[in-house]
Structure formats: C-alpha cells, structure tokens
Design a protein around this motif. Structure first.
Motif, PDB file in Angstrom:
ATOM      1  N   HIS A 179      41.987  54.371 -58.386  1.00  0.00           N
ATOM      2  CA  HIS A 179      42.244  52.930 -58.420  1.00  0.00           C
ATOM      3  C   HIS A 179      42.888  52.405 -57.145  1.00  0.00           C
ATOM      4  CE1 HIS A 179      40.656  52.552 -62.408  1.00  0.00           C
ATOM      5  NE2 HIS A 179      41.325  53.643 -62.740  1.00  0.00           N
ATOM      6  N   ARG A 180      43.382  53.278 -56.305  1.00  0.00           N
ATOM      7  CA  ARG A 180      43.857  52.846 -54.988  1.00  0.00           C
ATOM      8  C   ARG A 180      42.685  52.557 -54.055  1.00  0.00           C
ATOM      9  NH1 ARG A 180      48.647  56.413 -55.003  1.00  0.00           N
ATOM     10  NH2 ARG A 180      47.159  58.070 -54.617  1.00  0.00           N
ATOM     11  N   HIS A 181      41.576  53.246 -54.278  1.00  0.00           N
ATOM     12  CA  HIS A 181      40.409  53.103 -53.414  1.00  0.00           C
ATOM     13  C   HIS A 181      39.349  52.147 -53.974  1.00  0.00           C
ATOM     14  CE1 HIS A 181      41.555  56.262 -50.572  1.00  0.00           C
ATOM     15  NE2 HIS A 181      42.070  56.870 -51.615  1.00  0.00           N
ATOM     16  N   PHE A 182      39.388  51.892 -55.273  1.00  0.00           N
ATOM     17  CA  PHE A 182      38.380  51.054 -55.936  1.00  0.00           C
ATOM     18  C   PHE A 182      39.075  50.126 -56.928  1.00  0.00           C
ATOM     19  CE2 PHE A 182      36.599  55.171 -54.869  1.00  0.00           C
ATOM     20  CZ  PHE A 182      35.499  54.814 -54.118  1.00  0.00           C
ATOM     21  N   THR A 183      38.541  48.917 -57.064  1.00  0.00           N
ATOM     22  CA  THR A 183      39.179  47.939 -57.954  1.00  0.00           C
ATOM     23  C   THR A 183      39.147  48.370 -59.406  1.00  0.00           C
ATOM     24  OG1 THR A 183      37.126  46.673 -58.065  1.00  0.00           O
ATOM     25  CG2 THR A 183      38.771  45.962 -56.439  1.00  0.00           C
ATOM     26  N   ASP A 184      38.077  49.049 -59.806  1.00  0.00           N
ATOM     27  CA  ASP A 184      37.972  49.580 -61.163  1.00  0.00           C
ATOM     28  C   ASP A 184      36.916  50.681 -61.167  1.00  0.00           C
ATOM     29  OD1 ASP A 184      35.443  48.296 -61.320  1.00  0.00           O
ATOM     30  OD2 ASP A 184      36.316  46.530 -62.269  1.00  0.00           O
ATOM     31  N   PHE A 185      36.691  51.271 -62.321  1.00  0.00           N
ATOM     32  CA  PHE A 185      35.781  52.408 -62.393  1.00  0.00           C
ATOM     33  C   PHE A 185      34.336  52.001 -62.095  1.00  0.00           C
ATOM     34  CE2 PHE A 185      33.528  55.880 -64.785  1.00  0.00           C
ATOM     35  CZ  PHE A 185      33.856  56.889 -63.889  1.00  0.00           C
ATOM     36  N   ASP A 186      33.926  50.829 -62.525  1.00  0.00           N
ATOM     37  CA  ASP A 186      32.563  50.389 -62.229  1.00  0.00           C
ATOM     38  C   ASP A 186      32.362  50.134 -60.738  1.00  0.00           C
ATOM     39  OD1 ASP A 186      31.141  50.485 -64.740  1.00  0.00           O
ATOM     40  OD2 ASP A 186      32.512  48.922 -65.409  1.00  0.00           O
TER      41      ASP A 186
END
Length: 182
Positions: A38-45
């Motif tokens: 979640h530090r690298h991507f806003t959410d899993f999708d």
C-alpha cells in the motif's frame, strides 16, 4: 520492491490460481509487510492493474524474438513456439485474473481500451509476425493476418486454459496452428 511484489504475484498465480491472489498472499510470498504494497499502490486493484500491464510489456521481448524468426524454420513451427511460450507463462492465469475481477477490468480500461491485455498483445504479436512472413511470401498474399492472429490466440488459449492439467503436447499445438493457417 515493485518487481519483488510482481514476482510474488506470478508465483501465486502459477501455483494457486487467481482465487488465491490477495494482498496478504502477495506480501507474504514477497516476504514483506502488508503495508509495503500500500505504500507503492493506492489499493490492491491498482497493484493488479500495474502488474498486468507490466507483464504485458514483458511480451515485447517475445515479440522481438518472433519477428527475428521471420524467414526461418516454418511459419507453423514459429507460431506454435510463440503460442507455447506465451501460454506456458503466467499469461493464462492473468487472463483468468482479469476475467475474475470486475474492478481490475475497470482499472485496465483506463489505459487499455479493449480486450484482455495479454490476449490482445499476443494477437498483435502474431499478426505482426504473419505480416512479416506474408511480405516474404511464406503466408498467402490475401491472408487476413489480423483475423488469423485472433483465431490463433483464441484457440491457443483454449488449448492451454486448464492451468491445473497437463500442457498440450507440442504436436497438438503445431496441428492446431497448421489447421488455422491452411
């Protein structure tokens, strides 16, 4: 870290399938805390969309190899080898993943307007190769290479779709390709 997470997703898809692909499974497989994703991507999708597009862009090397093969071996063997390499990878699991997750498809539509990215890119790769072979006279001049490529990708996907079963024999792949290219 992104690549480590993407590689973890590959391993999960290949061993357990799209149902097992969760943020916790990815971070556990990658050996990092869940918060790292979640530090690298806003959410899993968002992670999954970037992952799918990354894997599609990796197909560029395979497309280059296929282009270099134009004029060598037989057209059937070159296409059969390309389909086996494509569908012998994580591609079949990615197709299932994209089909399985509505939100992922919506995210992919933001940058990929139509089709399933792995299949669409595969069809473009095969069509480009067939066009090169048509220019060399090894594919009939009136061949609709775009339609042939779509048929080959669709039929190839059907041959390889059961990721839990045995892969099709090379002879079966060559036979299918030869029947399509008749």
């Amino acid at each position: 870290m992104r690549e480590q997470l993407f590689d973890a997703a590959d391993r999960i898809l290949l061993t357990a399938g799209p149902d097992a692909l969760t943020s916790r499974a990815v971070t556990t497989e990658a050996g990092c805390a869940k918060g790292v994703l979640h530090r690298h991507f806003t959410d899993f999708d968002a992670f999954l969309a970037d992952y799918v597009l990354d894997r599609v862009h990796r197909m560029d090397a395979q497309a280059a190899r296929l282009t270099e093969a134009a004029g060598t071996a037989t057209v059937v063997d070159n296409v059969a080898d390309a389909l086996t390499a494509l569908f012998g990878s994580v591609a079949v699991a990615i197709v299932a993943l994209v089909t399985f997750r509505d939100e992922l498809r919506a995210r992919l539509r933001e940058s990929w307007p139509a089709g399933v990215p792995v299949l669409t890119e595969g069809a473009l790769m095969i069509a480009g190769y067939l066009e090169d072979e048509r220019a060399r006279g090894r594919v009939p001049a009136d061949a609709d290479v775009d339609t042939l490529a779509a048929i080959l990708i669709g039929t190839g996907h059907l041959l390889f779709a059961d990721r839990t079963g045995a892969s099709p024999e090379p002879a079966a792949v060559r036979h299918m390709v030869s029947r399509v290219l008749v």
